[in-house]
Design an enzyme around this catalytic site. Structure first.
Site, mmCIF file in Angstrom:
data_model
loop_
_atom_site.group_PDB
_atom_site.id
_atom_site.type_symbol
_atom_site.label_atom_id
_atom_site.label_comp_id
_atom_site.label_asym_id
_atom_site.label_seq_id
_atom_site.Cartn_x
_atom_site.Cartn_y
_atom_site.Cartn_z
ATOM 1 N N GLY A 230 24.228 38.105 37.280
ATOM 2 C CA GLY A 230 24.925 37.609 38.456
ATOM 3 C C GLY A 230 24.099 37.720 39.720
ATOM 4 O O GLY A 230 22.900 38.008 39.695
ATOM 5 N N TYR B 43 41.224 39.774 44.986
ATOM 6 C CA TYR B 43 39.923 40.450 44.979
ATOM 7 C C TYR B 43 39.978 41.727 45.817
ATOM 8 O O TYR B 43 39.548 42.798 45.380
ATOM 9 C CB TYR B 43 38.863 39.489 45.517
#
Length: 327
Positions: free
Chosen positions: A13, A136
């Site tokens: 990532g 989130y």
């Protein structure tokens, strides 16, 4: 002396791409295992498969874990249950393994998304009103408490940073609200034009990836007795709005133009602080950023031009700039 064996989960990532390179430079290639669900990692691993993760840690003699796997803010709002499962269940799994296998250290990134509309908009401090209003942010705030719980109750040495928006030339945007600040550079070079999903004056805290990697390594190298925050540390780099970033790019690409079509991500950004105070990180482990807006914009454009010209893969082969104490 025992040598560290480091497992980086989510290694392909945005953060992991550069962190793995820096860790390998620091510890040696054979001491760092890059794990991800994506092809190209040393180990294909689903962090939600607890037994497989537990076995991998045992079989490889892992002493430290960097848990980077997460679903970011914009994508999380589109798939709340999956975001919660990945962001929280993965952390609990790693913390349990760290406790049972007596790992030396764990690193887990939090985010400025933990701050909601009730936090101070400017110069947001380490300790303040924290009421996240995104999946989130909620998952990251819960994770911060779990980190503190495992440290206080079981002595697990888990360390965390509340990252602001991260800007990198080595990985594409990953579904975050601040990802406009990455995509804009690609569009500036390819089309000299960018349409931004935030309003022109929506100011947010940002950090250039070399500084982010330095921060993680610096925190992990700090003696445990110096650390006073076991939820997650605020760190600051720079703060700017899309219009500020566009102006910085125009100094290098005069023909660049930007337009604005705000969408649901603008509301997410509006709920976050515009700037962050990081007094505790500076005091406890000497944190200090090296890049400002102008320096970051110049380096981003230079690095992306190099990549596009030479057709090199986006993963870095050499470590990013970090100080001698982690070498």
């Amino acid at each position: 002396m025992k040598k560290d064996k480091i497992l980086v989960i989510g290694a392909c990532g945005q953060i992991g791409t550069e962190l793995v390179a820096a860790l390998r430079y620091q510890h040696g290639n054979d001491r760092v295992i890059a794990a991800d669900k994506a092809a190209g990692a040393d180990m294909v691993l689903d962090v939600l498969e607890h037994q497989a993760l537990d076995a991998a840690v045992k079989e490889n003699g892992v002493t430290q874990i960097y848990l980077l796997a997460a679903m970011l803010s914009a994508n999380g709002e589109q798939n709340a249950e999956a975001a919660w499962k990945l962001n929280v269940k993965s952390l609990l799994s790693v913390l349990k393994i760290a406790r049972e296998q007596k790992l030396d250290k764990v690193f887990w990134p939090s985010s400025i998304a933990v701050f909601g509309p009730g936090a101070p908009k400017y110069h947001c401090p380490q300790h303040t009103r924290i009421e996240p209003n995104t999946v989130y942010g909620i998952s990251k705030r819960a994770g911060e408490y779990w980190c503190n719980y495992y440290f206080e109750k079981y002595g697990v040495d888990v360390r965390s940073i509340r990252f602001p928006g991260l800007i990198s030339y080595t990985a594409p945007p990953g579904g975050g609200t601040t990802d406009y600040a990455v995509d804009i550079f690609h569009k500036a070079l390819e089309k000299q034009r960018y349409t931004c999903f935030l309003t022109e004056d929506n100011c947010l805290p940002m950090l250039y990836m070399p500084d982010a990697i330095r921060a993680a390594l610096q925190l992990m190298a700090t003696p445990a007795e110096q650390l006073t925050i076991r939820t997650s540390y605020n760190i600051a780099g720079m703060s700017f709005a899309p219009c500020d970033l566009a102006a910085a790019i125009k100094t290098h690409i005069p023909e660049f133009k930007i337009s604005y079509e705000p969408d649901y991500r603008n509301a997410i950004a509006n709920s976050w602080p515009a700037s962050i105070r990081d007094d505790q990180a500076r005091k406890d482990w000497g944190w200090e950023p090296q890049y400002d807006l102008a320096g970051m914009a110049k380096d981003m454009l230079e690095q992306l031009r190099r990549i596009k010209t030479t057709s090199r893969p986006t993963a870095v082969a050499a470590p990013v700039n970090f100080p001698d104490f982690v070498g």
